[in-house]
Design a protein around this motif. Structure first.
Motif, PDB file in Angstrom:
ATOM      1  N   MET A 193       0.837  -1.193   0.000  1.00  0.00           N
ATOM      2  CA  MET A 193       0.000   0.000   0.000  1.00  0.00           C
ATOM      3  C   MET A 193       0.876   1.248   0.000  1.00  0.00           C
ATOM      4  N   VAL A 194       0.357   2.284  -0.649  1.00  0.00           N
ATOM      5  CA  VAL A 194       0.990   3.601  -0.628  1.00  0.00           C
ATOM      6  C   VAL A 194      -0.098   4.608  -0.273  1.00  0.00           C
ATOM      7  N   TYR A 195       0.257   5.586   0.543  1.00  0.00           N
ATOM      8  CA  TYR A 195      -0.711   6.560   1.012  1.00  0.00           C
ATOM      9  C   TYR A 195      -0.226   7.979   0.718  1.00  0.00           C
ATOM     10  N   LEU A 196      -1.181   8.870   0.615  1.00  0.00           N
ATOM     11  CA  LEU A 196      -0.865  10.291   0.521  1.00  0.00           C
ATOM     12  C   LEU A 196      -1.808  11.033   1.460  1.00  0.00           C
ATOM     13  N   GLN A 197      -1.248  11.505   2.567  1.00  0.00           N
ATOM     14  CA  GLN A 197      -2.014  12.313   3.509  1.00  0.00           C
ATOM     15  C   GLN A 197      -1.926  13.761   3.058  1.00  0.00           C
ATOM     16  N   MET A 198      -3.068  14.356   2.788  1.00  0.00           N
ATOM     17  CA  MET A 198      -3.108  15.726   2.270  1.00  0.00           C
ATOM     18  C   MET A 198      -3.812  16.616   3.286  1.00  0.00           C
ATOM     19  N   ASN A 199      -3.080  17.559   3.840  1.00  0.00           N
ATOM     20  CA  ASN A 199      -3.618  18.497   4.816  1.00  0.00           C
ATOM     21  C   ASN A 199      -3.574  19.917   4.250  1.00  0.00           C
ATOM     22  N   SER A 200      -4.326  20.791   4.892  1.00  0.00           N
ATOM     23  CA  SER A 200      -4.359  22.200   4.479  1.00  0.00           C
ATOM     24  C   SER A 200      -4.577  22.328   2.975  1.00  0.00           C
ATOM     25  N   LEU A 201      -5.558  21.616   2.478  1.00  0.00           N
ATOM     26  CA  LEU A 201      -5.801  21.579   1.043  1.00  0.00           C
ATOM     27  C   LEU A 201      -6.199  22.940   0.504  1.00  0.00           C
ATOM     28  N   LYS A 202      -5.763  23.199  -0.732  1.00  0.00           N
ATOM     29  CA  LYS A 202      -6.037  24.447  -1.419  1.00  0.00           C
ATOM     30  C   LYS A 202      -6.799  24.156  -2.722  1.00  0.00           C
ATOM     31  N   PRO A 203      -7.533  25.134  -3.227  1.00  0.00           N
ATOM     32  CA  PRO A 203      -8.242  24.907  -4.501  1.00  0.00           C
ATOM     33  C   PRO A 203      -7.314  24.462  -5.625  1.00  0.00           C
ATOM     34  N   GLU A 204      -6.072  24.927  -5.611  1.00  0.00           N
ATOM     35  CA  GLU A 204      -5.145  24.540  -6.674  1.00  0.00           C
ATOM     36  C   GLU A 204      -4.666  23.093  -6.555  1.00  0.00           C
ATOM     37  N   ASP A 205      -5.046  22.408  -5.484  1.00  0.00           N
ATOM     38  CA  ASP A 205      -4.750  20.968  -5.361  1.00  0.00           C
ATOM     39  C   ASP A 205      -5.779  20.118  -6.102  1.00  0.00           C
ATOM     40  N   THR A 206      -6.785  20.760  -6.650  1.00  0.00           N
ATOM     41  CA  THR A 206      -7.849  20.056  -7.361  1.00  0.00           C
ATOM     42  C   THR A 206      -7.329  19.374  -8.614  1.00  0.00           C
ATOM     43  N   GLY A 207      -7.803  18.148  -8.833  1.00  0.00           N
ATOM     44  CA  GLY A 207      -7.446  17.415 -10.037  1.00  0.00           C
ATOM     45  C   GLY A 207      -7.566  15.926  -9.808  1.00  0.00           C
TER      46      GLY A 207
END
Length: 115
Positions: free
Chosen positions: A77-91
């Protein structure tokens, strides 16, 4: 060939968090590199973060301090924890498996961050 299946995408407001998961089937060697990439409409797929079998990581400048990549070799397994998300992280976020010159890709998971 390694099969990759991503999950965990969704919609979130700016400042929120998401955790993406990537399940890999097949043999993953410690020398293989796993990664996450982001593709937005009309743009090329861009590196977000990669991790090797020794847990050495590399991040895009835009996500440093906000995103964390990790892997569980026992579970493939591989994970990506994404915090403090911004609109430019959309995709669409794609999981990738790199072995030498070859790359396997997952089908992608959509992340939408609203302001």
């Amino acid at each position: 060939q390694v099969q990759l299946v991503e999950s965990g995408g969704g919609s979130v407001q700016a400042g929120g968090s998401l955790r993406l998961s990537c399940a890999a089937s097949g043999t993953i060697f410690s020398t293989d590199v796993m990664g996450w990439y982001l593709q937005t409409p009309g743009q090329q797929r861009e590196l977000v973060a990669i991790i090797n079998g020794y847990d050495t990581t590399t991040y895009a400048e835009s996500v440093k301090g906000r995103f964390t990549i990790s892997r569980d070799n026992a579970k493939n397994m591989v994970y990506l924890q994404m915090n403090s998300l911004k609109p430019e992280d959309t995709g669409v976020y794609y999981c990738a498996h790199h072995r030498g010159p070859s790359t396997d890709w997952g089908q992608g998971t959509q992340v939408t961050v609203s302001s």
